[in-house]
Enzyme design. Structure first.
Site, mmCIF file in Angstrom:
data_model
loop_
_atom_site.group_PDB
_atom_site.id
_atom_site.type_symbol
_atom_site.label_atom_id
_atom_site.label_comp_id
_atom_site.label_asym_id
_atom_site.label_seq_id
_atom_site.Cartn_x
_atom_site.Cartn_y
_atom_site.Cartn_z
ATOM 1 N N ARG A 38 -8.224 -2.636 4.774
ATOM 2 C CA ARG A 38 -9.224 -2.275 3.759
ATOM 3 C C ARG A 38 -10.213 -1.210 4.295
ATOM 4 O O ARG A 38 -11.402 -1.228 3.982
ATOM 5 C CB ARG A 38 -9.977 -3.515 3.283
ATOM 6 C CG ARG A 38 -10.319 -3.424 1.801
ATOM 7 C CD ARG A 38 -11.127 -4.632 1.296
ATOM 8 N NE ARG A 38 -10.411 -5.874 1.360
ATOM 9 C CZ ARG A 38 -10.953 -7.068 1.582
ATOM 10 N NH1 ARG A 38 -12.246 -7.185 1.773
ATOM 11 N NH2 ARG A 38 -10.213 -8.145 1.611
ATOM 12 N N ARG A 54 -15.141 0.013 -0.510
ATOM 13 C CA ARG A 54 -16.545 0.032 -0.882
ATOM 14 C C ARG A 54 -17.517 0.281 0.263
ATOM 15 O O ARG A 54 -18.677 0.595 0.036
ATOM 16 C CB ARG A 54 -16.917 -1.296 -1.561
ATOM 17 C CG ARG A 54 -16.634 -1.288 -3.054
ATOM 18 C CD ARG A 54 -17.383 -2.418 -3.752
ATOM 19 N NE ARG A 54 -16.787 -3.710 -3.468
ATOM 20 C CZ ARG A 54 -17.453 -4.865 -3.474
ATOM 21 N NH1 ARG A 54 -18.760 -4.868 -3.701
ATOM 22 N NH2 ARG A 54 -16.833 -5.999 -3.234
ATOM 23 N N ARG A 90 -15.112 6.749 -6.901
ATOM 24 C CA ARG A 90 -14.406 5.618 -7.479
ATOM 25 C C ARG A 90 -14.857 5.272 -8.904
ATOM 26 O O ARG A 90 -14.038 4.933 -9.756
ATOM 27 C CB ARG A 90 -14.590 4.423 -6.542
ATOM 28 C CG ARG A 90 -14.045 3.115 -7.008
ATOM 29 C CD ARG A 90 -12.535 3.064 -7.087
ATOM 30 N NE ARG A 90 -12.178 1.669 -7.249
ATOM 31 C CZ ARG A 90 -12.352 0.993 -8.379
ATOM 32 N NH1 ARG A 90 -12.831 1.606 -9.441
ATOM 33 N NH2 ARG A 90 -12.049 -0.279 -8.449
ATOM 34 N N ASP A 96 -3.058 -2.587 -4.249
ATOM 35 C CA ASP A 96 -3.418 -3.998 -4.225
ATOM 36 C C ASP A 96 -2.147 -4.829 -4.234
ATOM 37 O O ASP A 96 -1.111 -4.380 -4.736
ATOM 38 C CB ASP A 96 -4.283 -4.363 -5.429
ATOM 39 C CG ASP A 96 -4.930 -5.721 -5.250
ATOM 40 O OD1 ASP A 96 -6.063 -5.767 -4.733
ATOM 41 O OD2 ASP A 96 -4.305 -6.745 -5.582
ATOM 42 N N TYR A 146 -1.840 -16.704 -6.681
ATOM 43 C CA TYR A 146 -2.710 -16.081 -7.694
ATOM 44 C C TYR A 146 -2.186 -16.355 -9.099
ATOM 45 O O TYR A 146 -2.945 -16.674 -10.008
ATOM 46 C CB TYR A 146 -2.805 -14.569 -7.480
ATOM 47 C CG TYR A 146 -3.707 -14.168 -6.332
ATOM 48 C CD1 TYR A 146 -5.014 -14.641 -6.255
ATOM 49 C CD2 TYR A 146 -3.266 -13.306 -5.330
ATOM 50 C CE1 TYR A 146 -5.846 -14.268 -5.202
ATOM 51 C CE2 TYR A 146 -4.085 -12.933 -4.283
ATOM 52 C CZ TYR A 146 -5.377 -13.414 -4.225
ATOM 53 O OH TYR A 146 -6.190 -13.044 -3.190
#
Lengths: 358, 358
Positions: free
Chosen positions: B27, B31, B40, B76, B152
């Site tokens: 990652r 952010r 973004r 992702d 998930y």
């Protein structure tokens, strides 16, 4: 009648062979029980704890229903910090939430010493009631370990990363040490008072210790937890030490002064014992999610736990973490029977030869 | 220019001594970077991934800033299931949320085979762009492991207990196997397409595998992950296999067909290597929270990681999990320098004697 020294739970804590493998469940008193939901009503658990008759009843419910070998006090690890007015509450479905998180040296003043008789009279009254009602069943008192309680105070709310907690310990180790030292004194005072009121054993819950590397655990968590566990050594009651995801920390958690090392479901008992002294007493470690999955997975998993313990007398059967709210109590009831029935043969390997088919 | 076979990252994947310890960060694009936040905008990451120019730029940002030894595709692990219309979105601050969770055999029909060229043309275009732009820096493609993606789909939202997932695998193992088999086919198709478009390595992210006992992992997760990893073996690119809290699973994760085993921060590298074959290549494993704590804890922790690797040529430096959003990019920049400068001596133990003070 006092708890006999040869109660199965107490014998297993000393690694003495007994007639049965003792079993209890972390969070056995709680939302999974209909009789709990009936008496509990709405509102914070911290309010319920303040009513000794209610807390006594809730603690007794799973003992009556399941025939477990130990009761565990219905309380919470933030009870002491809440009692001295730090401003902690437990939001249902979320967990402990802190109004003004711990952030600087000034916050140390909000953590005065705990005086159990003054600050937690209701807890001691509950313990007294329970000792009377439980008769021969040992009561496990407990406290939160300084690291885990500190992490709640610093983060302010449940976290998955412990970022603020780790930042504090690394950037201001002096302040961190002062914080966990105060929390160690509180845990110690609370445990001594619980034992004084009649608890037969204590468990130190360092639920989130597994978030730390072994070197960070050794430096930032072990000293304060050692202070707590060594501080009750003279009381002569077994000391259980438990956390989640602690596979790499088990030797250090034992070194802190534990008579019994609690193991979560991730580490098979044989692997855990291989990392510790061979005579180590273990508590655990069925995956609590298997119990939610139903009886067949529960029975299969429980037999695997017993098999991996391989008849070692130092084994207290438990789940690898607390009972989940979705749990069907009937499955836990059958689980206790299975452990008592099948664990017995396991705990007396000398009998196995006679019973095995030739 | 194609990526040279002796790129530091690729050499380390083969445990060949190189001039530097390679480093990249899970990652690393995200952010924590101001230039990321600038380009973004709002909206789901799944929308951003669908714009190749944007995904290319975001993937390149940390390579430019940090001089890391590998890029990792900005995507992702739910990209494939979202692309075939299962109804998955990623809620900022929450994680993947599924509109209609997977609950029965009928839901299998919602998981048709993935056709990367048709379903994920934008991902392949991004990979193609990147291979051109990155020049000599390898691109790591990735996929989510079947267990983690399935969890998930079954839970519908992030969980701390994986109760529904474990209930499904234990109560309907046939349906579970069908589910993870379809997800394995999707991951395999996605990885093969990414390598076909030019990715130099692949990583299989089984982020939550550590929620399973070793025996449940072996029965319910390992076969599908093996299908993915063995299914790309013929492509000749290094295969990295990573999850969190996997201390007890490392040998099984290697057995699945990994050339490189990713290790989270809980397991010191020396302890990890002791559980695996001595020539095992490891990736990791600085606690990402230490980077948030600042430079001193970062440097101390990084040196500890290098020391525990003890000059083994099969080491790719990384964090023990993804970069946290609160991370200061300057700390990561200095971390790359430290690993390149100090890891070098570590990676060439034969030079140590000449450099050490007498």
């Amino acid at each position: 009648m006092p708890v006999p020294a040869d109660a199965p739970f107490l014998r297993a804590c000393r690694a003495e062979p007994g007639p049965t493998v003792p079993v209890w469940f972390m969070r056995q008193a709680g939302r999974s029980l209909p009789e709990y939901r009936e008496v509990r009503g709405e509102g914070s658990i911290l309010d319920a704890i303040r009513i000794p008759d209610l807390a006594t009843e809730i603690t007794l419910q799973p003992v009556r229903r399941y025939g477990v070998d130990a009761a565990v006090l219905y309380s919470d690890i933030v009870t002491p910090v809440a009692a001295i007015g730090f401003g902690v509450d437990i939001t249902p479905g979320v967990g402990p939430v802190v109004e003004r998180p711990f952030a600087s040296a000034a916050d140390l003043e909000r953590l005065r010493p705990l005086e159990p008789e003054v600050d937690l009279p209701y807890v001691l009254e509950t313990v007294g009631n329970l000792v009377h009602e439980l008769d021969e069943v040992p009561l496990v008192g407990f406290a939160g370990a300084p690291f885990t309680v500190a992490s709640y105070l610093v983060e302010g709310a449940p976290t998955r990363t412990w970022t603020k907690t780790k930042a504090l310990m690394h950037t201001d180790p002096g302040l961190w040490e002062a914080l966990v030292d105060r929390l160690a004194d509180q845990a110690l005072a609370s445990l001594r008072a619980q034992v004084g009121a009649g608890a037969s054993a204590v468990q130190l819950f360092d639920s989130w210790a597994g978030a730390l590397t072994p070197s960070d655990y050794e430096r930032f968590a072990l000293p304060a937890s050692t202070k707590v566990l060594e501080g009750v050594a003279d009381l002569g009651v077994p000391r259980v030490h438990f956390g989640v995801a602690t596979g790499e920390l088990l030797p250090l958690m034992q070194q802190a002064g534990a008579d019994v090392v609690g193991v979560d479901w991730r580490v098979p008992l044989d692997a855990a014992r291989a990392r510790l002294a061979p005579d180590t007493v273990l508590q655990g470690n069925l995956d609590p999610a298997l119990v939610v999955a139903g009886w067949e997975p529960t029975a299969e998993g429980a037999r695997d736990v017993l098999r991996r313990n391989d008849g070692h007398p130092g084994h207290i059967f438990n789940l690898g973490h607390g009972v989940l709210p979705e749990t069907d109590p009937e499955v836990l009831e059958r689980l206790v029977e299975l452990v008592h029935d099948e664990g017995r043969a396991d705990a007396q390997p000398s009998l196995l030869g006679a019973e095995a088919p030739s």
